[in-house]
Write a protein that holds these residues in place. Structure first.
Motif, PDB file in Angstrom:
ATOM      1  N   ASP A 184      17.259  12.358 -31.935  1.00 25.80           N
ATOM      2  CA  ASP A 184      16.667  11.075 -32.313  1.00 25.80           C
ATOM      3  C   ASP A 184      16.792  10.788 -33.802  1.00 25.80           C
ATOM      4  O   ASP A 184      16.478   9.683 -34.252  1.00 25.80           O
ATOM      5  N   LEU A 185      17.269  11.768 -34.571  1.00 27.90           N
ATOM      6  CA  LEU A 185      17.459  11.571 -36.008  1.00 27.90           C
ATOM      7  C   LEU A 185      18.927  11.401 -36.384  1.00 27.90           C
ATOM      8  O   LEU A 185      19.245  11.216 -37.558  1.00 27.90           O
ATOM      9  N   VAL A 186      19.805  11.455 -35.390  1.00 22.44           N
ATOM     10  CA  VAL A 186      21.242  11.400 -35.655  1.00 22.44           C
ATOM     11  C   VAL A 186      21.732   9.961 -35.594  1.00 22.44           C
ATOM     12  O   VAL A 186      21.396   9.211 -34.670  1.00 22.44           O
ATOM     13  N   ALA A 187      22.518   9.570 -36.587  1.00 22.87           N
ATOM     14  CA  ALA A 187      23.206   8.274 -36.593  1.00 22.87           C
ATOM     15  C   ALA A 187      24.698   8.551 -36.578  1.00 22.87           C
ATOM     16  O   ALA A 187      25.209   9.265 -37.453  1.00 22.87           O
ATOM     17  N   GLU A 188      25.401   8.030 -35.597  1.00 27.92           N
ATOM     18  CA  GLU A 188      26.824   8.303 -35.443  1.00 27.92           C
ATOM     19  C   GLU A 188      27.633   7.022 -35.546  1.00 27.92           C
ATOM     20  O   GLU A 188      27.150   5.930 -35.229  1.00 27.92           O
ATOM     21  N   GLU A 189      28.874   7.199 -35.970  1.00 26.79           N
ATOM     22  CA  GLU A 189      29.811   6.079 -36.023  1.00 26.79           C
ATOM     23  C   GLU A 189      31.207   6.629 -35.801  1.00 26.79           C
ATOM     24  O   GLU A 189      31.593   7.628 -36.409  1.00 26.79           O
ATOM     25  N   GLY A 190      31.965   6.003 -34.928  1.00 22.62           N
ATOM     26  CA  GLY A 190      33.315   6.468 -34.647  1.00 22.62           C
ATOM     27  C   GLY A 190      33.321   7.612 -33.647  1.00 22.62           C
ATOM     28  O   GLY A 190      32.312   7.934 -33.006  1.00 22.62           O
ATOM     29  N   ASP A 191      34.472   8.240 -33.515  1.00 20.61           N
ATOM     30  CA  ASP A 191      34.664   9.321 -32.553  1.00 20.61           C
ATOM     31  C   ASP A 191      34.170  10.636 -33.157  1.00 20.61           C
ATOM     32  O   ASP A 191      34.730  11.132 -34.131  1.00 20.61           O
ATOM     33  N   LEU A 198      32.806  22.559 -31.939  1.00 23.69           N
ATOM     34  CA  LEU A 198      32.379  23.574 -32.900  1.00 23.69           C
ATOM     35  C   LEU A 198      31.386  24.563 -32.306  1.00 23.69           C
ATOM     36  O   LEU A 198      31.210  25.660 -32.837  1.00 23.69           O
ATOM     37  N   GLY A 199      30.707  24.169 -31.243  1.00 27.50           N
ATOM     38  CA  GLY A 199      29.718  25.065 -30.649  1.00 27.50           C
ATOM     39  C   GLY A 199      28.764  24.299 -29.754  1.00 27.50           C
ATOM     40  O   GLY A 199      28.940  23.097 -29.513  1.00 27.50           O
ATOM     41  N   GLN A 200      27.757  24.999 -29.263  1.00 28.21           N
ATOM     42  CA  GLN A 200      26.779  24.413 -28.352  1.00 28.21           C
ATOM     43  C   GLN A 200      25.427  24.318 -29.047  1.00 28.21           C
ATOM     44  O   GLN A 200      24.867  25.328 -29.489  1.00 28.21           O
ATOM     45  N   ALA A 201      24.910  23.107 -29.154  1.00 25.81           N
ATOM     46  CA  ALA A 201      23.602  22.910 -29.772  1.00 25.81           C
ATOM     47  C   ALA A 201      22.500  23.125 -28.744  1.00 25.81           C
ATOM     48  O   ALA A 201      22.720  22.956 -27.540  1.00 25.81           O
ATOM     49  N   PRO A 202      21.308  23.485 -29.171  1.00 26.68           N
ATOM     50  CA  PRO A 202      20.177  23.606 -28.238  1.00 26.68           C
ATOM     51  C   PRO A 202      19.876  22.252 -27.596  1.00 26.68           C
ATOM     52  O   PRO A 202      20.239  21.203 -28.142  1.00 26.68           O
ATOM     53  N   PRO A 203      19.239  22.236 -26.438  1.00 25.62           N
ATOM     54  CA  PRO A 203      18.891  20.964 -25.788  1.00 25.62           C
ATOM     55  C   PRO A 203      18.088  20.058 -26.718  1.00 25.62           C
ATOM     56  O   PRO A 203      17.162  20.507 -27.400  1.00 25.62           O
ATOM     57  N   GLY A 204      18.483  18.791 -26.754  1.00 24.21           N
ATOM     58  CA  GLY A 204      17.790  17.825 -27.592  1.00 24.21           C
ATOM     59  C   GLY A 204      18.263  17.799 -29.031  1.00 24.21           C
ATOM     60  O   GLY A 204      17.693  17.075 -29.857  1.00 24.21           O
TER      61      GLY A 204
END
Length: 216
Positions: A184-191, A198-204
């Motif tokens: 909920d704190l991530v802002a993304e743009e593009g691909d 790079l790896g597997q993040a924890p759920p959420g």
């Protein structure tokens, strides 16, 4: 009395060891370019050498080379004398002070810091393995920096050990640090699909790569 004999003498610095000499030459070239372009005045020389008059102190400066000047000399005590990087910094600072009427204690410190950085990079490159990829080599080749900047490699006076392990010019290689950031704190743009590999993040959470120098 010959006009040259009336010029103010200056203290000279003898050349150092191989790394020191190479660092002096690399750091002096952009500094000389700035001095010649911004302040110096062409001076006739019977031998066709590149000679300039420095209007602030009236000294004569002679250099070799082309786009990257080498072997700076000043006329003092009746002859041409080599100038090391330390004395060149003093000469430039004094010329700028007389040219502008203002003192700037920070600029000489940055010039010296830039030379220290170049010396560290040259020493590191001598020890490091050169990458095989020509693109990587080209990206790591900017050892001396901008040719018309008085302190192109200055690092803000920080200790060499704090930045050298991450310097591309030193052929440095290191892994990125992976941070877990709440979705909920991530802002993304593009691909951003490349980040998923790079790896597997924890759920959420989402993975965010970070440069280790930014985390120190």
């Amino acid at each position: 009395m010959d006009r040259m004999d009336r010029l103010e003498p200056m203290e000279l610095t003898p050349p150092g060891d191989d790394i020191a000499g190479r660092a002096d030459a690399c750091a002096a070239a952009p500094l000389l370019n700035c001095l010649i372009r911004e302040v110096a005045q062409p001076y006739p020389d019977p031998d066709g050498r590149r000679v300039y008059r420095l209007p602030g102190g009236g000294r004569l400066l002679r250099v070799g080379g082309g786009r990257r000047p080498v072997g700076p000399e000043v006329y003092a005590a009746g002859g041409w004398q080599r100038v090391g990087h330390t004395e060149l910094v003093k000469l430039v600072a004094e010329e700028l002070r007389r040219h502008t009427g203002l003192s700037n204690d920070e600029l000489p410190a940055e010039m010296i810091d830039s030379r220290v950085a170049v010396a560290a990079l040259l020493a590191a490159r001598d020890r490091a393995a050169v990458p095989e990829d020509p693109y990587v080599r080209s990206e790591q080749a900017l050892v001396t920096g901008h040719p018309y900047h008085p302190a192109p490699k200055a690092r803000g006076g920080g200790p060499v050990a704090s930045w050298l392990p991450y310097a591309p010019e030193a052929h440095a290689r290191f892994p990125l640090v992976l941070l877990a950031v709440r979705e909920d704190l991530v802002a993304e743009e593009g691909d951003t699909s490349a980040l998923d590999a790079l790896g597997q993040a924890p759920p959420g959470y989402r993975l965010l790569p970070a440069h280790p120098w930014q985390l120190d």
